[in-house]
Design a protein around this motif. Structure first.
Motif, PDB file in Angstrom:
ATOM      1  N   PHE A 103       0.369  -1.221  -0.034  1.00  0.00           N
ATOM      2  CA  PHE A 103       0.619   0.240  -0.038  1.00  0.00           C
ATOM      3  C   PHE A 103       1.034   1.561  -0.013  1.00  0.00           C
ATOM      4  O   PHE A 103       0.274   2.009  -0.961  1.00  0.00           O
ATOM      5  N   THR A 104       1.938   1.128   0.856  1.00  0.00           N
ATOM      6  CA  THR A 104       2.473   2.385   0.456  1.00  0.00           C
ATOM      7  C   THR A 104       3.822   2.214  -0.233  1.00  0.00           C
ATOM      8  O   THR A 104       3.767   3.678  -0.304  1.00  0.00           O
ATOM      9  N   GLU A 105       4.008   1.184  -0.858  1.00  0.00           N
ATOM     10  CA  GLU A 105       4.693   1.719  -2.030  1.00  0.00           C
ATOM     11  C   GLU A 105       3.931   2.368  -3.333  1.00  0.00           C
ATOM     12  O   GLU A 105       5.054   3.269  -4.124  1.00  0.00           O
ATOM     13  N   ILE A 106       2.850   2.173  -2.745  1.00  0.00           N
ATOM     14  CA  ILE A 106       2.040   2.606  -4.560  1.00  0.00           C
ATOM     15  C   ILE A 106       1.552   4.033  -3.858  1.00  0.00           C
ATOM     16  O   ILE A 106       1.619   4.745  -4.919  1.00  0.00           O
ATOM     17  N   HIS A 107       0.904   4.088  -2.640  1.00  0.00           N
ATOM     18  CA  HIS A 107       0.144   5.507  -2.358  1.00  0.00           C
ATOM     19  C   HIS A 107       1.192   6.460  -0.870  1.00  0.00           C
ATOM     20  O   HIS A 107       0.626   7.391  -1.286  1.00  0.00           O
ATOM     21  N   GLY A 108       2.161   6.263  -0.885  1.00  0.00           N
ATOM     22  CA  GLY A 108       2.686   6.672  -0.254  1.00  0.00           C
ATOM     23  C   GLY A 108       2.497   6.751   1.357  1.00  0.00           C
ATOM     24  O   GLY A 108       1.968   5.728   1.756  1.00  0.00           O
ATOM     25  N   GLU A 109       3.565   6.965   1.955  1.00  0.00           N
ATOM     26  CA  GLU A 109       3.460   7.133   3.511  1.00  0.00           C
ATOM     27  C   GLU A 109       2.835   7.699   4.275  1.00  0.00           C
ATOM     28  O   GLU A 109       2.513   7.822   5.731  1.00  0.00           O
ATOM     29  N   SER A 110       2.222   8.432   3.948  1.00  0.00           N
ATOM     30  CA  SER A 110       1.367  10.116   4.520  1.00  0.00           C
ATOM     31  C   SER A 110      -0.290   8.940   5.555  1.00  0.00           C
ATOM     32  O   SER A 110      -0.341   8.761   4.615  1.00  0.00           O
ATOM     33  N   GLN A 111       0.001   9.381   6.403  1.00  0.00           N
ATOM     34  CA  GLN A 111      -1.598   8.686   7.422  1.00  0.00           C
ATOM     35  C   GLN A 111      -2.894   9.379   6.138  1.00  0.00           C
ATOM     36  O   GLN A 111      -3.981   8.679   6.531  1.00  0.00           O
ATOM     37  N   SER A 112      -2.473  10.289   5.426  1.00  0.00           N
ATOM     38  CA  SER A 112      -3.983  10.766   5.005  1.00  0.00           C
ATOM     39  C   SER A 112      -3.792  10.067   3.756  1.00  0.00           C
ATOM     40  O   SER A 112      -5.426   9.972   3.367  1.00  0.00           O
ATOM     41  N   GLU A 113      -2.951   9.131   3.298  1.00  0.00           N
ATOM     42  CA  GLU A 113      -3.633   8.684   1.913  1.00  0.00           C
ATOM     43  C   GLU A 113      -4.259   6.669   2.503  1.00  0.00           C
ATOM     44  O   GLU A 113      -4.829   6.731   1.371  1.00  0.00           O
ATOM     45  N   TYR A 114      -3.633   5.979   3.585  1.00  0.00           N
ATOM     46  CA  TYR A 114      -5.164   5.557   3.444  1.00  0.00           C
ATOM     47  C   TYR A 114      -6.226   5.380   4.745  1.00  0.00           C
ATOM     48  O   TYR A 114      -6.817   5.186   4.395  1.00  0.00           O
ATOM     49  N   LEU A 115      -6.425   7.199   4.895  1.00  0.00           N
ATOM     50  CA  LEU A 115      -7.568   7.985   4.909  1.00  0.00           C
ATOM     51  C   LEU A 115      -8.190   7.917   3.964  1.00  0.00           C
ATOM     52  O   LEU A 115      -9.531   8.149   4.032  1.00  0.00           O
ATOM     53  N   ASP A 116      -7.985   7.825   2.814  1.00  0.00           N
ATOM     54  CA  ASP A 116      -8.686   8.032   1.390  1.00  0.00           C
ATOM     55  C   ASP A 116      -9.507   7.697   0.783  1.00  0.00           C
ATOM     56  O   ASP A 116      -9.200   6.518   0.145  1.00  0.00           O
ATOM     57  N   LEU A 117     -10.547   7.508   0.614  1.00  0.00           N
ATOM     58  CA  LEU A 117     -11.796   6.040   0.115  1.00  0.00           C
ATOM     59  C   LEU A 117     -10.675   5.826  -1.191  1.00  0.00           C
ATOM     60  O   LEU A 117     -10.634   4.790  -1.968  1.00  0.00           O
TER      61      LEU A 117
END
Length: 314
Positions: A103-117
């Motif tokens: 997930f981080t490899e694709i979307h990055g390490e910011s917590q806003s990324e895993y909180l984005d639908l």
């Protein structure tokens, strides 16, 4: 409220009398029985493990059934839970690592990324589940229960997913996999070999239920889930019999867990697991004279040739 049908309190001495006189259970050592009943409790022991010792369709016990046999079945289940739980935790750790990595490899390490639908499989069908998942992740990121989360929040103002996943349950991780984008699911599945995202999703759904049983100390060996494992190549290779169009074993029972383990843990680890499982079953059968091997395997959801599972490639 009427208590006419409610069980009344009984002293341990009364419980021993009930077992011996009313149920016909052989008790050779009263002091041992008192010790067991005081440590385990009458209901967890008898309510959970008496059924295999009864004559089918009756409440009568098989002649000669001993208290020690019932305790042995209880201990068998406890040993089984400990063994299964160990490898469930191993799978859980592996999945946490892979999910956070890809997930981080694709979307990055910011917590806003895993909180984005939008960084999930954001379909109308998934919207309710996704909203619930995001709420769970947001709550975990804001909790003060874990020192490592507090540290990242204070030090960096950001909690990357590889930190957050350690505060999530197996059920949370399973749900996050289910709702992840297909490209993330596929990368995770490649690490396990010959399984696809749908098969993984079903495995995780079944394993989550069994993990809860193990964690809460509930009876494991007869447990069945509502969810079922997808038909796998191992079902066919083992020539598991069918009930109509469904395989009789390895779908929602403990053998389904064993099949999932065959796919999800390394081959050498599975060999160790299988050896320990065989020893636990053998030990139980040696101390329980009134339950045959076929009876025990049937209640576990194991085919008679279950040990052949490691003969086949997956």
């Amino acid at each position: 409220m009427s208590t006419n049908n409610q069980k009344l309190f009984s002293t341990i001495d009364d419980q021993i009398s009930i077992l011996r006189d009313s149920k016909g259970i052989c008790i050779s050592d009263d002091e041992y029985a008192k010790d067991v009943l005081s440590r385990i409790g009458y209901f967890p022991l008898m309510g959970g493990y008496k059924h295999l010792f009864r004559i089918p369709l009756t409440k009568t016990y098989k002649p000669g059934t001993s208290f020690e046999e019932i305790v042995s079945l209880y201990k068998f289940d406890a040993d089984l839970r400990e063994l299964v739980f160990k490898y469930l935790l191993q799978i859980e750790r592996h999945l946490r690592s892979l999910l956070s990595y890809y997930f981080t490899e694709i979307h990055g390490e910011s917590q806003s990324e895993y909180l984005d639908l939008n960084n999930y499989n954001n379909t109308r069908k998934n919207l309710k589940s996704l909203s619930k998942l995001i709420s769970t992740l947001r709550y975990a990121a804001n909790t003060s229960d874990y020192a490592y989360i507090n540290y990242y929040r204070t030090k960096y103002g950001n909690i990357p997913l590889w930190v957050l996943v350690n505060a999530l349950t197996f059920g949370n991780i399973s749900k996050m996999f289910q709702l992840s984008q297909h490209r993330i699911q596929s990368r995770i599945c490649r690490d396990f070999g010959a399984i696809n995202p749908h098969q993984m999703e079903q495995m995780l759904s079944v394993l989550t239920k069994f993990r809860n049983v193990c964690a809460h100390g509930e009876r494991l060996f007869t447990f069945r889930t509502v969810d079922t494992l997808t038909n796998m190549s191992l079902h066919a290779k083992l020539k598991i019999p069918t009930n109509g169009t469904q395989y009789a074993y390895g779908k929602n029972d403990l053998f389904a867990v064993v099949i999932a383990f065959r796919y999800l843990i390394p081959k050498k680890d599975f060999a160790v697991f299988k050896k320990k499982l065989s020893l636990i079953i053998k030990k139980a059968l040696q101390s329980i004279g009134h339950i045959s091997e076929s009876e025990l395997l049937q209640h576990m959801g194991f085919p008679n040739n279950w040990s052949d599972i490691s003969r086949y490639r997956v």
